[in-house]
Design a protein around this motif. Structure first.
Motif, short mmCIF file in Angstrom:
data_model
loop_
_atom_site.label_atom_id
_atom_site.label_comp_id
_atom_site.label_asym_id
_atom_site.label_seq_id
_atom_site.Cartn_x
_atom_site.Cartn_y
_atom_site.Cartn_z
N PRO A 188 -8.41 0.82 -5.08
CA PRO A 188 -9.23 -0.23 -4.45
C PRO A 188 -9.44 -0.02 -2.95
N ALA A 189 -8.57 0.75 -2.31
CA ALA A 189 -8.78 1.05 -0.89
C ALA A 189 -9.84 2.16 -0.75
N GLY A 190 -9.64 3.25 -1.52
CA GLY A 190 -10.51 4.41 -1.37
C GLY A 190 -11.91 4.20 -1.92
N VAL A 192 -12.60 12.08 -3.52
CA VAL A 192 -11.81 12.95 -4.39
C VAL A 192 -10.74 12.12 -5.09
N GLU A 193 -10.66 12.23 -6.41
CA GLU A 193 -9.65 11.49 -7.17
C GLU A 193 -9.00 12.44 -8.16
N LYS A 194 -7.65 12.38 -8.22
CA LYS A 194 -6.95 13.33 -9.08
C LYS A 194 -6.71 12.81 -10.49
N GLY A 217 -7.59 3.71 -9.42
CA GLY A 217 -6.21 3.87 -8.94
C GLY A 217 -5.19 3.05 -9.72
N THR A 218 -4.08 2.76 -9.04
CA THR A 218 -3.00 1.99 -9.66
C THR A 218 -3.51 0.62 -10.06
N CYS A 219 -4.26 -0.01 -9.17
CA CYS A 219 -4.68 -1.40 -9.39
C CYS A 219 -5.39 -1.57 -10.73
N SER A 252 -1.65 -5.75 -15.72
CA SER A 252 -0.58 -6.76 -15.75
C SER A 252 -1.19 -8.15 -15.93
N LYS A 253 -2.32 -8.41 -15.28
CA LYS A 253 -2.93 -9.73 -15.44
C LYS A 253 -3.47 -9.93 -16.85
N ALA A 254 -3.97 -8.85 -17.46
CA ALA A 254 -4.45 -8.96 -18.84
C ALA A 254 -3.28 -9.35 -19.75
N THR A 306 -7.19 17.36 -6.91
CA THR A 306 -6.12 16.93 -5.99
C THR A 306 -6.36 17.55 -4.62
N ALA A 307 -6.43 16.68 -3.61
CA ALA A 307 -6.74 17.17 -2.26
C ALA A 307 -5.47 17.41 -1.45
N HIS A 308 -5.47 18.49 -0.68
CA HIS A 308 -4.40 18.79 0.29
C HIS A 308 -5.09 19.17 1.59
N GLY A 367 11.39 -8.79 -7.43
CA GLY A 367 10.19 -8.91 -6.60
C GLY A 367 9.05 -9.38 -7.48
N TYR A 368 7.82 -9.36 -6.94
CA TYR A 368 6.74 -9.98 -7.73
C TYR A 368 6.43 -9.19 -8.99
N ILE A 369 6.54 -7.87 -8.94
CA ILE A 369 6.22 -7.08 -10.15
C ILE A 369 7.29 -7.33 -11.22
N GLY A 388 -4.90 1.14 2.63
CA GLY A 388 -4.22 0.80 1.37
C GLY A 388 -2.72 1.02 1.45
N ASP A 389 -2.10 1.15 0.28
CA ASP A 389 -0.63 1.21 0.19
C ASP A 389 -0.04 2.32 1.04
N VAL A 390 -0.74 3.45 1.16
CA VAL A 390 -0.19 4.59 1.90
C VAL A 390 -0.01 4.26 3.38
N LEU A 413 -1.18 -4.65 -1.01
CA LEU A 413 -1.94 -5.46 -1.98
C LEU A 413 -3.34 -4.89 -2.07
N ALA A 414 -3.93 -5.02 -3.26
CA ALA A 414 -5.22 -4.38 -3.50
C ALA A 414 -6.30 -4.88 -2.53
N HIS A 415 -6.37 -6.20 -2.35
CA HIS A 415 -7.46 -6.73 -1.50
C HIS A 415 -7.25 -6.36 -0.04
P1 FAD Z 1 -3.83 3.23 -5.52
O1 FAD Z 1 -4.42 2.10 -6.28
O2 FAD Z 1 -2.44 3.63 -5.83
O3 FAD Z 1 -4.81 4.45 -5.63
C1 FAD Z 1 -4.53 5.68 -5.05
C2 FAD Z 1 -5.32 6.75 -5.77
O4 FAD Z 1 -5.18 7.97 -5.06
C3 FAD Z 1 -4.82 7.02 -7.18
O5 FAD Z 1 -5.89 6.90 -8.10
C4 FAD Z 1 -4.29 8.44 -7.13
O6 FAD Z 1 -4.48 9.16 -8.34
C5 FAD Z 1 -5.12 9.03 -6.00
N1 FAD Z 1 -4.49 10.19 -5.33
C6 FAD Z 1 -3.23 10.28 -4.83
N2 FAD Z 1 -3.04 11.47 -4.24
C7 FAD Z 1 -4.21 12.16 -4.35
C8 FAD Z 1 -4.63 13.44 -3.93
N3 FAD Z 1 -3.82 14.26 -3.25
N4 FAD Z 1 -5.89 13.84 -4.24
C9 FAD Z 1 -6.73 13.01 -4.93
N5 FAD Z 1 -6.38 11.78 -5.34
C10 FAD Z 1 -5.13 11.36 -5.05
N6 FAD Z 1 -1.95 -6.00 -5.90
C11 FAD Z 1 -2.64 -7.16 -5.78
O7 FAD Z 1 -3.31 -7.37 -4.76
N7 FAD Z 1 -2.62 -8.10 -6.78
C12 FAD Z 1 -1.90 -7.93 -7.90
O8 FAD Z 1 -1.90 -8.79 -8.78
C13 FAD Z 1 -1.16 -6.73 -8.06
N8 FAD Z 1 -0.44 -6.50 -9.18
C14 FAD Z 1 0.21 -5.32 -9.33
C15 FAD Z 1 0.93 -5.12 -10.49
C16 FAD Z 1 1.62 -3.92 -10.68
C17 FAD Z 1 2.38 -3.69 -11.96
C18 FAD Z 1 1.56 -2.91 -9.67
C19 FAD Z 1 2.27 -1.60 -9.86
C20 FAD Z 1 0.85 -3.11 -8.51
C21 FAD Z 1 0.18 -4.34 -8.31
N9 FAD Z 1 -0.54 -4.59 -7.15
C22 FAD Z 1 -1.22 -5.77 -7.01
C23 FAD Z 1 -0.57 -3.63 -6.04
C24 FAD Z 1 -1.87 -2.83 -6.08
O9 FAD Z 1 -1.96 -2.16 -7.32
C25 FAD Z 1 -1.89 -1.84 -4.93
O10 FAD Z 1 -1.70 -2.54 -3.71
C26 FAD Z 1 -3.21 -1.12 -4.88
O11 FAD Z 1 -3.46 -0.40 -6.07
C27 FAD Z 1 -3.23 -0.13 -3.70
O12 FAD Z 1 -4.48 0.48 -3.67
P2 FAD Z 1 -4.67 1.93 -3.03
O13 FAD Z 1 -6.12 2.22 -3.17
O14 FAD Z 1 -4.04 1.97 -1.70
O15 FAD Z 1 -3.81 2.91 -3.94
#
Ligand code: FAD
Length: 489
Positions: free
Chosen positions: A19-21, A38-40, A45-47, A55-57, A117-119, A188-190, A332-334, A340-342
């Motif tokens: 959701p960030a990228g 670029v997506e691997k 993503g995780t979200c 998880s919400k489903a 996968t990007a480096h 925690g929340y998860i 995002g998370d990194v 959080l996704a938003h």
């Molecule tokens: P991610 O969603 O983790 O996406 C990162 C992407 O980068 C991945 O697709 C990965 O494959 C890709 N990637 C990594 N390295 C490389 C590389 N070298 N080259 C190419 N691609 C790469 N947040 C909320 O706001 N509300 C919720 O209800 C909520 N519930 C959650 C429930 C669970 C069980 C979990 C685990 C998380 C939850 N979250 C929730 C947190 C939320 O999922 C994350 O905050 C969010 O996904 C972060 O987004 P992001 O884009 O930073 O990273």
């Protein structure tokens, strides 16, 4: 560049389609930037694939099953049978619809999509390796990069996610049968969301948490109704304990947990001496470890680009999502809390806008957080004590859902709406909701903060009856001393 590579160039390279990228890439596309994403693994993503959405489903489905089976008071007598495989397959359909949508939206906004996968090769190029034999790699030169590689679940010593009974959240969301019993490590929340899902599906759930309370980071006042309900659902809690090891005892597994101080010492390589009669022994079919998430920054060759992280691996950024390298951003998370996704999506938008030369900046003052436990939690802005620490004289209003007609008609009356305002000017500084639809109700209060609304503004806004949202109006009226449906303090 490596001999044999195909080399291309782009204005904005986004690494990671969570959701960030993907939001950063779409926004960059809208701003007429030449953008490559670029997506691997999987769009969303995780979200979308292993976090928020699945998880919400499952929370919705387990709520439905639990409610249907426990509605005698409403004159409904049912005993729903749980087919977890069917439930997971419905959840997967929801995920597919959303991830397919992300891909289409990216393309429609002119985003060039690359799977791999990007480096970093240096501060102006990445190598992208494509999965599978003979797929090769390519080099991409960029003017700007946005790192959005997200996070992964933290593993604790002796609990490897490769071992079948040990689950991380991703694996727990993909089970094909409901475990009879489950130990959840981490409240925690998860951990709390998933503990509730499985308890509602009929699993015997025990939660072990190092700290002395559930939902660290949230006001204990908000955690209290969640714990009360969890206990009513049959969830057992052991606070102040850290899981130390597990073993197979023939008919299941036994998880051992040590008092927190000792477990922490062992994790740090300290004393191994167990105080035997203080060791908890918990029998279960599976163990879910949900102790937090670590940044995916160690696999990017960040050194090649000169991008710095903190000592936990989170990429450090400023209020424009910029790293220490001027033309490289991290979102995002990194880039750390709030994970959080938003929050990540907002950071992604800001990064794209800054790259396009717009005067965007990050502001977390009205950043909401939602927890989808039973009851739900929604928070935004400051708590009462945070506001007081900041030197505000506060006016606080509260409205209990027990006094809400709509809450009574849903059968969910635990919890309250609390609004914290500046006593002088009446500006709303923060709000906390625990109760039905708290994740939705908090949006009104986020808007109030964003618009600089006062208690008077919220109290004067007519809310439809009967709705849960009336509780927001009543809490504002309560802070002003004239709530109608509760006693004013
Ligand atoms: P991610 O969603 O983790 O996406 C990162 C992407 O980068 C991945 O697709 C990965 O494959 C890709 N990637 C990594 N390295 C490389 C590389 N070298 N080259 C190419 N691609 C790469 N947040 C909320 O706001 N509300 C919720 O209800 C909520 N519930 C959650 C429930 C669970 C069980 C979990 C685990 C998380 C939850 N979250 C929730 C947190 C939320 O999922 C994350 O905050 C969010 O996904 C972060 O987004 P992001 O884009 O930073 O990273």
């Amino acid at each position: 560049m490596v001999v044999g590579d195909i080399a291309t160039g782009t204005d904005v390279l986004v690494v990671g389609a969570g959701p960030a990228g993907y939001v950063a890439a779409i926004r960059a596309g809208q701003l007429d930037l030449d953008v490559t994403l670029v997506e691997k693994e999987a769009y969303g993503g995780t979200c979308l694939n292993h976090g928020c959405i699945p998880s919400k489903a499952l929370i919705t489905a387990s709520d439905l099953a639990h409610e249907a089976g426990n509605a005698e008071e409403m004159g409904i007598h049912a005993d729903p049978a749980i087919d977890l495989e069917g439930m997971v397959s419905w959840k997967d359909g929801v995920v597919d619809q959303l991830t397919g949508g992300v891909e289409k939206l990216c393309k429609a906004n002119g985003v060039n999509l690359i799977e791999g996968t990007a480096h970093f090769a240096d501060e102006n190029s990445v190598r992208v390796s494509h999965g599978g034999e003979g797929q090769g790699s390519e080099s991409i030169d960029f003017e700007h990069a946005i790192i959005a590689t997200g996070s992964r679940p933290i593993e604790i010593p002796n609990f490897s996610y490769g071992d079948e009974p040990v689950l991380n959240s991703r694996q727990a969301l993909a089970l094909d049968s409901v475990p009879d019993s489950l130990v959840v490590v981490g409240a925690g929340y998860i951990g709390m969301e998933l503990a509730t899902v499985f308890a509602k599906l009929g699993t015997d759930v025990t939660v072990v948490e190092m700290l002395e309370d559930a939902l660290p980071g949230f006001d204990p006042e908000l955690a209290r109704p969640v714990k009360k309900r969890a206990k009513a659902l049959g969830i057992d809690f052991h606070f102040g304990y850290g899981a130390s090891k597990w073993y197979d005892h023939g008919t299941g597994i036994r998880v051992e947990a040590e008092p927190a101080e000792q477990a922490a010492a062992e994790t740090d390589g300290g004393s191994q001496a167990a105080v035997e009669d203080e060791t908890l022994e918990l029998d279960a079919e599976k163990v879910l470890v949900a102790v937090g998430r670590a940044p995916v920054s160690d696999t990017l060759d960040l050194e090649a680009a000169g991008v710095e992280t903190d000592d936990r691996g989170f990429i450090t950024t400023d209020d424009r999502a910029r790293t220490n390298v001027d033309h490289i951003f991290a979102v995002g998370d990194v880039a750390g809390e709030p994970m959080l996704a938003h929050a990540g999506s907002k950071e992604g938008q800001v990064a794209a806008e800054v790259i396009a030369g717009e005067p965007s900046a990050l502001d977390y003052q009205a950043m909401p957080a939602a927890v989808f436990t039973d009851p739900e939690i929604g928070t935004v802005g400051m708590t009462e004590s945070e506001a007081e620490e900041m030197g505000f004289e506060t006016a606080v209003g509260k409205f209990p859902f027990q006094a809400s007609g709509r809450a009574l008609t849903t059968g969910h009356t635990d919890g309250f709406v609390k609004i914290v305002a500046d006593a002088d000017a009446g500006f709303i500084l923060g709000a906390q909701v625990v109760g039905p639809e708290a994740s939705e109700l908090i949006a009104e209060l986020g808007l109030a903060i964003e618009l600089g609304a006062t208690l008077e503004d919220v109290a004067a806004t007519v809310h439809a009856h009967p709705t849960l949202a009336e509780s927001v109006m009543e809490a504002a009226e309560n802070a002003l001393g004239h709530a109608i449906h509760t006693l004013n303090r």
